[in-house]
Design an enzyme around this catalytic site. Structure first.
Site, PDB file in Angstrom:
ATOM      1  N   ASP A   1       1.092  -0.890  -0.295  1.00  0.00           N
ATOM      2  CA  ASP A   1       0.069  -0.105  -0.420  1.00  0.00           C
ATOM      3  C   ASP A   1       0.820   0.999   0.010  1.00  0.00           C
ATOM      4  O   ASP A   1       1.921   1.004   0.270  1.00  0.00           O
ATOM      5  CB  ASP A   1      -0.989  -0.020   1.154  1.00  0.00           C
TER       6      ASP A   1
ATOM      7  N   ASP B   1       4.999   3.409  -3.266  1.00  0.00           N
ATOM      8  CA  ASP B   1       4.415   4.392  -4.514  1.00  0.00           C
ATOM      9  C   ASP B   1       5.135   3.266  -5.788  1.00  0.00           C
ATOM     10  O   ASP B   1       5.752   3.233  -6.309  1.00  0.00           O
ATOM     11  CB  ASP B   1       4.750   5.188  -5.017  1.00  0.00           C
TER      12      ASP B   1
ATOM     13  N   ASN C   1      -3.791  -4.361  -8.564  1.00  0.00           N
ATOM     14  CA  ASN C   1      -4.662  -3.426  -8.224  1.00  0.00           C
ATOM     15  C   ASN C   1      -4.664  -1.881  -7.792  1.00  0.00           C
ATOM     16  O   ASN C   1      -5.757  -1.532  -7.937  1.00  0.00           O
ATOM     17  CB  ASN C   1      -5.301  -4.278  -6.807  1.00  0.00           C
TER      18      ASN C   1
ATOM     19  N   TYR D   1     -10.139   8.293 -16.963  1.00  0.00           N
ATOM     20  CA  TYR D   1     -10.257   7.198 -16.168  1.00  0.00           C
ATOM     21  C   TYR D   1      -9.856   5.886 -16.764  1.00  0.00           C
ATOM     22  O   TYR D   1      -9.648   5.138 -17.356  1.00  0.00           O
ATOM     23  CB  TYR D   1     -10.765   6.654 -15.373  1.00  0.00           C
TER      24      TYR D   1
ATOM     25  N   LYS E   1      -7.733   2.614 -17.958  1.00  0.00           N
ATOM     26  CA  LYS E   1      -8.325   1.290 -17.778  1.00  0.00           C
ATOM     27  C   LYS E   1      -7.974  -0.066 -19.045  1.00  0.00           C
ATOM     28  O   LYS E   1      -7.637  -0.735 -19.212  1.00  0.00           O
ATOM     29  CB  LYS E   1      -9.485   0.833 -17.047  1.00  0.00           C
TER      30      LYS E   1
END
Length: 249
Positions: free
Chosen positions: A38, A64, A91, A162, A166
């Protein structure tokens, strides 16, 4: 046992909470040792501690995913703690509407497009390239990209930048799968519909989905377990839609 991940080391990015944590829990439940990544070190440690309290091998490491030097340091620490990474679940990503609210493309700002591409595309590429040589050398690897149905379904929700990021990750996935299949590495994606991580998601899903609910972390986790398993060794370059039937194509 079907879908056993015993003896494997899995790294899940953005796994300190939410959907990523659900994936980490599912993989650990099938026997994988977990590297919980994370950007927030506290979240990573807490998630890893929660897995360890259930008897799983886990380490929490902050990084990061757009910073290659930081990635290399994380992978070194992961190898020392658990071993080399066999399974990578990409993810981590910038969610839709990370600004105050979504806006139509004509009103958007170019400086905000860049962050989507940096994290949702380049972050995936950076992480994958960092673990790929080891997977190829060992003749086994699983890469899973968490994507969104926005890449293939237009909506009037201000998702242009966005969705573009993707879609880029999906194109990358297919090309990489073609490059690595003969070397024992599979590369696939899960494509998410309406998930239960925002207010109003359940009401929307109940209205539009044949299966009238929003998706959950457990739904993503189950799909990632399958794609990471030996049972999916003949599956590569594919997109597994998780959308409750909202898009059937």
């Amino acid at each position: 046992m079907l879908f056993s991940l015993e003896g494997r080391v899995a790294l899940v990015t953005g796994a300190g909470r939410g959907m990523g944590l659900g994936v980490a829990q599912a993989l650990a439940g099938q026997g994988a040792a977990l590297v919980v990544n994370d950007i927030d070190a506290g979240r990573a440690r807490e998630a890893a501690d929660e897995l360890a309290s259930r008897g799983h091998r886990a380490v929490g490491l902050a990084c990061d995913v757009t910073d290659r030097a930081a990635i290399e340091r994380m992978l070194l620490a992961a190898r020392e703690a658990l071993g080399p990474v066999d399974i990578l679940v990409n993810n981590a990503g910038l969610p839709a509407g990370w600004q105050a609210d979504n806006v139509r493309f004509v009103q958007s700002k170019p400086e905000n497009w860049q962050r989507y591409v940096e994290l949702n595309l380049y972050g995936v590429m950076q992480m994958t390239q960092a673990v790929l040589p080891g997977m190829i050398e060992r003749g086994h690897g699983r890469v899973v990209i968490v994507s969104s149905e926005s890449w293939r379904m237009g909506t009037d929700m201000g998702l242009a930048a966005y969705a573009a990021s993707k879609a880029g990750a999906i194109g990358f996935m297919r090309q990489l799968a073609a490059e690595t299949g003969r070397q024992g590495v599979t590369v696939n994606a899960v494509s998410l519909g309406t998930m239960n991580n925002w207010e109003g998601a359940e009401a929307l899903a109940a209205r539009i989905n044949p299966v009238p609910r929003a998706g959950s972390p457990a739904d993503i986790g189950a799909a990632c377990v399958y794609l990471a398993s030996d049972e999916a060794s003949w599956v590569t370059g594919q997109i597994l839609p998780l959308n409750g039937g909202s898009l059937m194509a």
